[in-house]
Design a protein around this motif. Structure first.
Motif, PDB file in Angstrom:
ATOM      1  N   LEU A 156      10.104 -14.183  15.684  1.00  0.00           N
ATOM      2  CA  LEU A 156       9.370 -14.210  14.410  1.00  0.00           C
ATOM      3  C   LEU A 156       8.287 -13.137  14.388  1.00  0.00           C
ATOM      4  O   LEU A 156       8.045 -12.516  13.354  1.00  0.00           O
ATOM      5  CB  LEU A 156       8.748 -15.596  14.210  1.00  0.00           C
ATOM      6  N   LEU A 157       7.634 -12.920  15.506  1.00  0.00           N
ATOM      7  CA  LEU A 157       6.605 -11.881  15.558  1.00  0.00           C
ATOM      8  C   LEU A 157       7.201 -10.496  15.326  1.00  0.00           C
ATOM      9  O   LEU A 157       6.616  -9.643  14.663  1.00  0.00           O
ATOM     10  CB  LEU A 157       5.893 -11.934  16.922  1.00  0.00           C
ATOM     11  N   VAL A 158       8.392 -10.260  15.881  1.00  0.00           N
ATOM     12  CA  VAL A 158       9.069  -8.977  15.681  1.00  0.00           C
ATOM     13  C   VAL A 158       9.421  -8.774  14.216  1.00  0.00           C
ATOM     14  O   VAL A 158       9.218  -7.703  13.638  1.00  0.00           O
ATOM     15  CB  VAL A 158      10.321  -8.895  16.573  1.00  0.00           C
ATOM     16  N   VAL A 159       9.967  -9.847  13.602  1.00  0.00           N
ATOM     17  CA  VAL A 159      10.330  -9.750  12.181  1.00  0.00           C
ATOM     18  C   VAL A 159       9.095  -9.500  11.332  1.00  0.00           C
ATOM     19  O   VAL A 159       9.090  -8.662  10.411  1.00  0.00           O
ATOM     20  CB  VAL A 159      11.040 -11.046  11.740  1.00  0.00           C
ATOM     21  N   LEU A 160       8.017 -10.217  11.622  1.00  0.00           N
ATOM     22  CA  LEU A 160       6.780 -10.045  10.848  1.00  0.00           C
ATOM     23  C   LEU A 160       6.224  -8.642  11.004  1.00  0.00           C
ATOM     24  O   LEU A 160       5.770  -8.015  10.039  1.00  0.00           O
ATOM     25  CB  LEU A 160       5.751 -11.082  11.307  1.00  0.00           C
ATOM     26  N   ASP A 161       6.274  -8.137  12.228  1.00  0.00           N
ATOM     27  CA  ASP A 161       5.777  -6.779  12.469  1.00  0.00           C
ATOM     28  C   ASP A 161       6.592  -5.745  11.706  1.00  0.00           C
ATOM     29  O   ASP A 161       6.055  -4.788  11.137  1.00  0.00           O
ATOM     30  CB  ASP A 161       5.813  -6.491  13.970  1.00  0.00           C
ATOM     31  N   ASN A 162       7.915  -5.928  11.706  1.00  0.00           N
ATOM     32  CA  ASN A 162       8.785  -5.009  10.960  1.00  0.00           C
ATOM     33  C   ASN A 162       8.491  -5.042   9.465  1.00  0.00           C
ATOM     34  O   ASN A 162       8.480  -4.007   8.788  1.00  0.00           O
ATOM     35  CB  ASN A 162      10.249  -5.343  11.219  1.00  0.00           C
ATOM     36  N   LEU A 163       8.287  -6.254   8.938  1.00  0.00           N
ATOM     37  CA  LEU A 163       7.981  -6.386   7.510  1.00  0.00           C
ATOM     38  C   LEU A 163       6.652  -5.719   7.174  1.00  0.00           C
ATOM     39  O   LEU A 163       6.521  -5.057   6.129  1.00  0.00           O
ATOM     40  CB  LEU A 163       7.946  -7.867   7.122  1.00  0.00           C
ATOM     41  N   ASN A 164       5.673  -5.888   8.035  1.00  0.00           N
ATOM     42  CA  ASN A 164       4.372  -5.267   7.779  1.00  0.00           C
ATOM     43  C   ASN A 164       4.471  -3.739   7.800  1.00  0.00           C
ATOM     44  O   ASN A 164       3.865  -3.044   6.983  1.00  0.00           O
ATOM     45  CB  ASN A 164       3.359  -5.736   8.822  1.00  0.00           C
ATOM     46  N   ARG A 165       5.242  -3.228   8.782  1.00  0.00           N
ATOM     47  CA  ARG A 165       5.425  -1.779   8.847  1.00  0.00           C
ATOM     48  C   ARG A 165       6.140  -1.252   7.600  1.00  0.00           C
ATOM     49  O   ARG A 165       5.790  -0.217   7.049  1.00  0.00           O
ATOM     50  CB  ARG A 165       6.223  -1.410  10.098  1.00  0.00           C
ATOM     51  N   ARG A 166       7.166  -1.993   7.170  1.00  0.00           N
ATOM     52  CA  ARG A 166       7.930  -1.579   5.982  1.00  0.00           C
ATOM     53  C   ARG A 166       7.047  -1.606   4.744  1.00  0.00           C
ATOM     54  O   ARG A 166       7.093  -0.690   3.927  1.00  0.00           O
ATOM     55  CB  ARG A 166       9.137  -2.516   5.801  1.00  0.00           C
ATOM     56  N   GLU A 167       6.242  -2.653   4.637  1.00  0.00           N
ATOM     57  CA  GLU A 167       5.351  -2.754   3.482  1.00  0.00           C
ATOM     58  C   GLU A 167       4.347  -1.599   3.464  1.00  0.00           C
ATOM     59  O   GLU A 167       4.085  -0.999   2.417  1.00  0.00           O
ATOM     60  CB  GLU A 167       4.607  -4.081   3.504  1.00  0.00           C
ATOM     61  N   ALA A 168       3.784  -1.287   4.628  1.00  0.00           N
ATOM     62  CA  ALA A 168       2.812  -0.181   4.716  1.00  0.00           C
ATOM     63  C   ALA A 168       3.463   1.148   4.349  1.00  0.00           C
ATOM     64  O   ALA A 168       2.873   1.983   3.651  1.00  0.00           O
ATOM     65  CB  ALA A 168       2.225  -0.118   6.119  1.00  0.00           C
ATOM     66  N   ALA A 169       4.713   1.355   4.826  1.00  0.00           N
ATOM     67  CA  ALA A 169       5.415   2.603   4.522  1.00  0.00           C
ATOM     68  C   ALA A 169       5.696   2.724   3.024  1.00  0.00           C
ATOM     69  O   ALA A 169       5.551   3.799   2.430  1.00  0.00           O
ATOM     70  CB  ALA A 169       6.715   2.671   5.319  1.00  0.00           C
ATOM     71  N   LEU A 170       6.095   1.609   2.388  1.00  0.00           N
ATOM     72  CA  LEU A 170       6.384   1.625   0.952  1.00  0.00           C
ATOM     73  C   LEU A 170       5.118   1.877   0.141  1.00  0.00           C
ATOM     74  O   LEU A 170       5.129   2.635  -0.842  1.00  0.00           O
ATOM     75  CB  LEU A 170       7.039   0.307   0.533  1.00  0.00           C
ATOM     76  N   ARG A 171       4.023   1.263   0.568  1.00  0.00           N
ATOM     77  CA  ARG A 171       2.758   1.488  -0.150  1.00  0.00           C
ATOM     78  C   ARG A 171       2.322   2.947  -0.051  1.00  0.00           C
ATOM     79  O   ARG A 171       1.840   3.539  -1.012  1.00  0.00           O
ATOM     80  CB  ARG A 171       1.678   0.559   0.399  1.00  0.00           C
ATOM     81  N   GLN A 172       2.496   3.519   1.130  1.00  0.00           N
ATOM     82  CA  GLN A 172       2.126   4.920   1.304  1.00  0.00           C
ATOM     83  C   GLN A 172       3.010   5.827   0.462  1.00  0.00           C
ATOM     84  O   GLN A 172       2.541   6.806  -0.132  1.00  0.00           O
ATOM     85  CB  GLN A 172       2.239   5.308   2.780  1.00  0.00           C
ATOM     86  N   GLU A 173       4.304   5.510   0.388  1.00  0.00           N
ATOM     87  CA  GLU A 173       5.225   6.314  -0.413  1.00  0.00           C
ATOM     88  C   GLU A 173       4.872   6.236  -1.888  1.00  0.00           C
ATOM     89  O   GLU A 173       4.885   7.246  -2.599  1.00  0.00           O
ATOM     90  CB  GLU A 173       6.660   5.849  -0.191  1.00  0.00           C
ATOM     91  N   VAL A 174       4.537   5.018  -2.341  1.00  0.00           N
ATOM     92  CA  VAL A 174       4.117   4.857  -3.741  1.00  0.00           C
ATOM     93  C   VAL A 174       2.852   5.665  -4.012  1.00  0.00           C
ATOM     94  O   VAL A 174       2.722   6.360  -5.031  1.00  0.00           O
ATOM     95  CB  VAL A 174       3.896   3.364  -4.064  1.00  0.00           C
ATOM     96  N   SER A 175       1.899   5.615  -3.076  1.00  0.00           N
ATOM     97  CA  SER A 175       0.653   6.357  -3.244  1.00  0.00           C
ATOM     98  C   SER A 175       0.903   7.858  -3.305  1.00  0.00           C
ATOM     99  O   SER A 175       0.327   8.570  -4.148  1.00  0.00           O
ATOM    100  CB  SER A 175      -0.300   6.024  -2.093  1.00  0.00           C
ATOM    101  N   ASP A 176       1.783   8.352  -2.421  1.00  0.00           N
ATOM    102  CA  ASP A 176       2.098   9.778  -2.415  1.00  0.00           C
ATOM    103  C   ASP A 176       2.758  10.212  -3.719  1.00  0.00           C
ATOM    104  O   ASP A 176       2.461  11.285  -4.274  1.00  0.00           O
ATOM    105  CB  ASP A 176       3.014  10.110  -1.237  1.00  0.00           C
ATOM    106  N   LEU A 177       3.679   9.391  -4.233  1.00  0.00           N
ATOM    107  CA  LEU A 177       4.364   9.729  -5.476  1.00  0.00           C
ATOM    108  C   LEU A 177       3.394   9.708  -6.660  1.00  0.00           C
ATOM    109  O   LEU A 177       3.484  10.541  -7.568  1.00  0.00           O
ATOM    110  CB  LEU A 177       5.531   8.773  -5.716  1.00  0.00           C
ATOM    111  N   GLU A 178       2.475   8.761  -6.654  1.00  0.00           N
ATOM    112  CA  GLU A 178       1.478   8.705  -7.731  1.00  0.00           C
ATOM    113  C   GLU A 178       0.588   9.942  -7.705  1.00  0.00           C
ATOM    114  O   GLU A 178       0.241  10.500  -8.750  1.00  0.00           O
ATOM    115  CB  GLU A 178       0.643   7.434  -7.598  1.00  0.00           C
ATOM    116  N   ASP A 179       0.228  10.378  -6.481  1.00  0.00           N
ATOM    117  CA  ASP A 179      -0.569  11.605  -6.359  1.00  0.00           C
ATOM    118  C   ASP A 179       0.208  12.815  -6.867  1.00  0.00           C
ATOM    119  O   ASP A 179      -0.351  13.695  -7.544  1.00  0.00           O
ATOM    120  CB  ASP A 179      -0.971  11.830  -4.901  1.00  0.00           C
ATOM    121  N   SER A 180       1.486  12.880  -6.547  1.00  0.00           N
ATOM    122  CA  SER A 180       2.320  13.994  -7.010  1.00  0.00           C
ATOM    123  C   SER A 180       2.431  13.996  -8.531  1.00  0.00           C
ATOM    124  O   SER A 180       2.365  15.051  -9.178  1.00  0.00           O
ATOM    125  CB  SER A 180       3.718  13.916  -6.388  1.00  0.00           C
ATOM    126  N   LEU A 181       2.598  12.819  -9.107  1.00  0.00           N
ATOM    127  CA  LEU A 181       2.697  12.717 -10.557  1.00  0.00           C
ATOM    128  C   LEU A 181       1.405  13.168 -11.230  1.00  0.00           C
ATOM    129  O   LEU A 181       1.419  13.905 -12.221  1.00  0.00           O
ATOM    130  CB  LEU A 181       3.031  11.275 -10.948  1.00  0.00           C
TER     131      LEU A 181
END
Length: 250
Positions: A63-88
């Motif tokens: 469960l800790l591994v799954v949670l860690d993966n989800l947190n990493r994925r969420e952080a990566a998606l948030r960063q990607e959204v932020s980068d795209l908003e900056d580009s726009l």
């Protein structure tokens, strides 16, 4: 006076308007990417919720591994959204800059034509003044220039029987007696060819009014001919003198 300008050829100079279609396509693509990224994030959350029942029996370490993966994925998606908003935002600012630059270039072109530093082409009139008796003096030529300006001429040039045409500017001057005119320090002799860009009927009417320019030419022993045209070319250019006293104001 209106002119065609920056990098003139003896023809039309056109500023291509900024392509709004291209900017809109870029903005639409970025918006679609943003929506796609957010959709992936939502789908990931939904799948994680649905899979929750199967995780009930998982070991704490798993469960800790799954949670860690989800947190990493969420952080990566948030960063990607932020980068795209900056580009726009950057593209949108760039679009405003391009529009402002295009407007500035159009204004520069208009002013260049007005002061005579760029050639121009457009509808107008071409006239020829003869002076066999030598009676058409500087006052008649000055009246001709002033009448054309008052009638809305945007560009004017005058040529004598020899030599290059002379572009009329805001500081042009004419002096001399009939048969010995001097225009902007250049001696010119009849017949004179005058070209002006503006509304042809308006320019022609201004010169033909009773007691006007052409009447003065006739009274002084001269003659004239005038042709209206949808394409008059003004090719003569003026050199700008460096300013000596005036400075930009606030």
């Amino acid at each position: 006076m209106a002119e065609s300008g920056a990098g003139p050829h003896e023809g039309r100079h056109e500023l291509r308007p900024v392509s709004k279609h291209r900017s809109n396509v870029v903005f639409a693509i970025l918006a679609a990417v943003l929506l796609g990224v957010l959709g992936i994030a939502i789908a990931t959350q939904v799948r994680s919720t649905v899979a929750g029942d199967s995780l009930d029996s998982a070991r704490p370490a798993d469960l800790l591994v799954v949670l860690d993966n989800l947190n990493r994925r969420e952080a990566a998606l948030r960063q990607e959204v932020s980068d795209l908003e900056d580009s726009l935002a950057t593209l949108q600012r760039s679009g405003s800059t391009v529009a402002a630059l295009a407007e500035a270039q159009a204004r520069l072109m208009a002013l260049s034509i007005q002061v005579g530093t760029a050639p121009a082409i457009g509808p107008g009139v071409t006239m020829t003044l003869t002076d066999p008796a030598g009676g058409v003096g500087s006052e008649v030529m000055l009246d001709l220039i002033q009448e054309l300006r008052a009638a809305g001429a945007e560009a004017i040039q005058i040529a004598g029987s020899t030599g290059e045409p002379i572009r009329i500017g805001v500081n042009s001057w004419v002096t001399g007696r009939g048969g010995a005119l001097e225009l902007d320090s250049v001696k010119i002799s009849a017949p004179y060819t005058v070209s002006a860009i503006g509304d042809p009927p308006t320019l022609a009417a201004a010169l033909n009014i009773p007691g006007g320019v052409f009447d003065n030419v006739s009274r002084n022993g001269g003659s004239f001919s005038l042709e209206q045209s949808q394409q008059v070319t003004i090719s003569a250019l003026r050199q700008l003198n460096p300013r000596q006293y005036a400075q930009p104001g606030n």
